[in-house]
Structure formats: C-alpha cells, structure tokens
Design a protein around this motif. Sequence first.
Motif, PDB file in Angstrom:
ATOM      1  N   UNK A 284       0.835  -1.205   0.000  1.00  0.00           N
ATOM      2  CA  UNK A 284       0.000   0.000   0.000  1.00  0.00           C
ATOM      3  C   UNK A 284       0.870   1.256   0.000  1.00  0.00           C
ATOM      4  N   UNK A 285       1.944   1.224   0.788  1.00  0.00           N
ATOM      5  CA  UNK A 285       2.855   2.375   0.831  1.00  0.00           C
ATOM      6  C   UNK A 285       3.509   2.586  -0.531  1.00  0.00           C
ATOM      7  N   UNK A 286       3.975   1.484  -1.133  1.00  0.00           N
ATOM      8  CA  UNK A 286       4.601   1.582  -2.453  1.00  0.00           C
ATOM      9  C   UNK A 286       3.602   2.085  -3.495  1.00  0.00           C
ATOM     10  N   UNK A 287       2.348   1.603  -3.390  1.00  0.00           N
ATOM     11  CA  UNK A 287       1.323   2.033  -4.346  1.00  0.00           C
ATOM     12  C   UNK A 287       1.048   3.523  -4.208  1.00  0.00           C
ATOM     13  N   UNK A 288       0.976   4.000  -2.977  1.00  0.00           N
ATOM     14  CA  UNK A 288       0.744   5.436  -2.765  1.00  0.00           C
ATOM     15  C   UNK A 288       1.916   6.254  -3.298  1.00  0.00           C
ATOM     16  N   UNK A 289       3.126   5.769  -3.047  1.00  0.00           N
ATOM     17  CA  UNK A 289       4.306   6.492  -3.542  1.00  0.00           C
ATOM     18  C   UNK A 289       4.325   6.515  -5.066  1.00  0.00           C
ATOM     19  N   UNK A 290       3.963   5.403  -5.682  1.00  0.00           N
ATOM     20  CA  UNK A 290       3.928   5.346  -7.153  1.00  0.00           C
ATOM     21  C   UNK A 290       2.858   6.291  -7.705  1.00  0.00           C
ATOM     22  N   UNK A 291       1.706   6.339  -6.993  1.00  0.00           N
ATOM     23  CA  UNK A 291       0.635   7.229  -7.439  1.00  0.00           C
ATOM     24  C   UNK A 291       1.079   8.696  -7.356  1.00  0.00           C
ATOM     25  N   UNK A 292       1.759   9.052  -6.288  1.00  0.00           N
ATOM     26  CA  UNK A 292       2.257  10.424  -6.136  1.00  0.00           C
ATOM     27  C   UNK A 292       3.263  10.756  -7.244  1.00  0.00           C
ATOM     28  N   UNK A 293       4.182   9.800  -7.499  1.00  0.00           N
ATOM     29  CA  UNK A 293       5.178  10.035  -8.555  1.00  0.00           C
ATOM     30  C   UNK A 293       4.507  10.218  -9.903  1.00  0.00           C
TER      31      UNK A 293
END
Length: 223
Positions: free
Chosen positions: A197-206
């Motif tokens: 979930x953290x990685x997904x949020x970071x990818x979405x922000x990027x």
Amino acid sequence: MPAKPKRKLKTYQTSLGFYDQAIAAPSMKAALEAWGASSNLFHQGAAKETDDPDVVAATMAKPGVVLRRPVGSDGAFSESAELPTDLGDDDAEPGSKRKKHPRKQPRRTTRSAKRPAKAAKTSSGKSDEQAVRKAAAAFEKEERRREAARAKEEAARARDRARRDKAVAAAEAALGKARREHDSRTEAIEAERAALDVRAEAEQDRWDKQRIKLQETLRRARE
C-alpha cells in the motif's frame, strides 16, 4: 506388619424368587451385597441370621458363596439348586380329567429333632472351632481375590483414562501449534500488504507529478 484379624462369620438366610438363599458372611451388609439385594431385607423382615446347624454347616463349608434350595423346602443348600417341583400344579384346565395332587407341604424339622445335632456340635466344639476358623480364612481369601479383581479393573480404567488424556493433550497441542502458525503467516501477509500500500501510494504520487508536468509540456507544444 501384624496379620489382619479374622472376622467371625455368621449364617444369614433369605428367600428371593424361587429360591431360599443362605451365605456365611461377616455382616448383614456383606450378605446383602452377595445376594445382590437393592434394599435392606433384614429391616423388611425378609432375611435373618440362622443357627440351623445343617444350614450353618453348609455355608461354613463354602464361606462367601451364595447357596440355594427351592423356596419353601427343607432340602440341603447347594451352589446349584433346581426349581421348585410344584410350580404350575394349580393351572390345570377346567374340565380336565387330570387329577390334581395336593402340594407337598414342606417338612418342618422340630427342635427336638435338632437337639442331637446340637449336642454333637457341643461335644466336638474344638473341631467346630477349627472349621469356623478355616471357613473364616477361606472367606478372607475370597474377599482378597475380589478386592484384587476390583483393583485390577480400576487400574485398567485408569490406564484407559491416561491414554485418552494423552491423546486429547496431543490433539490440543497440535491445534494450538497450527493456530499459532496461521496467525504468524497472517501477520506476515498483512505486513506485506501494508508495504505494498505504501509503495502504491508512492507510485501514485510520482505518477501524478510526472503526468502534470508532461501535460503542461504538451499544452505548451500545442500553442
């Protein structure tokens, strides 16, 4: 260890079903247990202690053993007795020519007829005392055998309980171990899910930042 004193035996008599029953036992309670009585026959007047020399002699020869004879008769007591011979004599069909025989009345032994036996017993008191001691010893031996059999049965039941308890404990331990493994794996999966979930949020922000920048470049190129 001092020897256990021998208990004096007495002869008890009752009538149950088709038989008179007699036994040499140390107490009324022991006699009731041997007869398999579910109530106190002595209090009900259905059993008594007897001093009939013939009955006493028969029971003292086999202490602790229930002896029988057909009910209402005055025959000798034994371990195996036949049913009363006059059963069903009054059941002849009406009009039958069969002659009904009157029931044979039990022969009663008078006290005067028993006096010679009692006198003989008095004259041979020493041998009778030895017989009583021998009968008491035999009764004690039979009682010890019964106690040993009961102890053996109880030991077998205890072993069965121990085996069941061991099997239950093993099953509970296996269930507990499996539950702990399941909980551990579930926790690991939840941790991996949180990391994703953290990685997904970071990818979405990027992606959002890159998309906005590229869209701005495209807009300028179209002007």
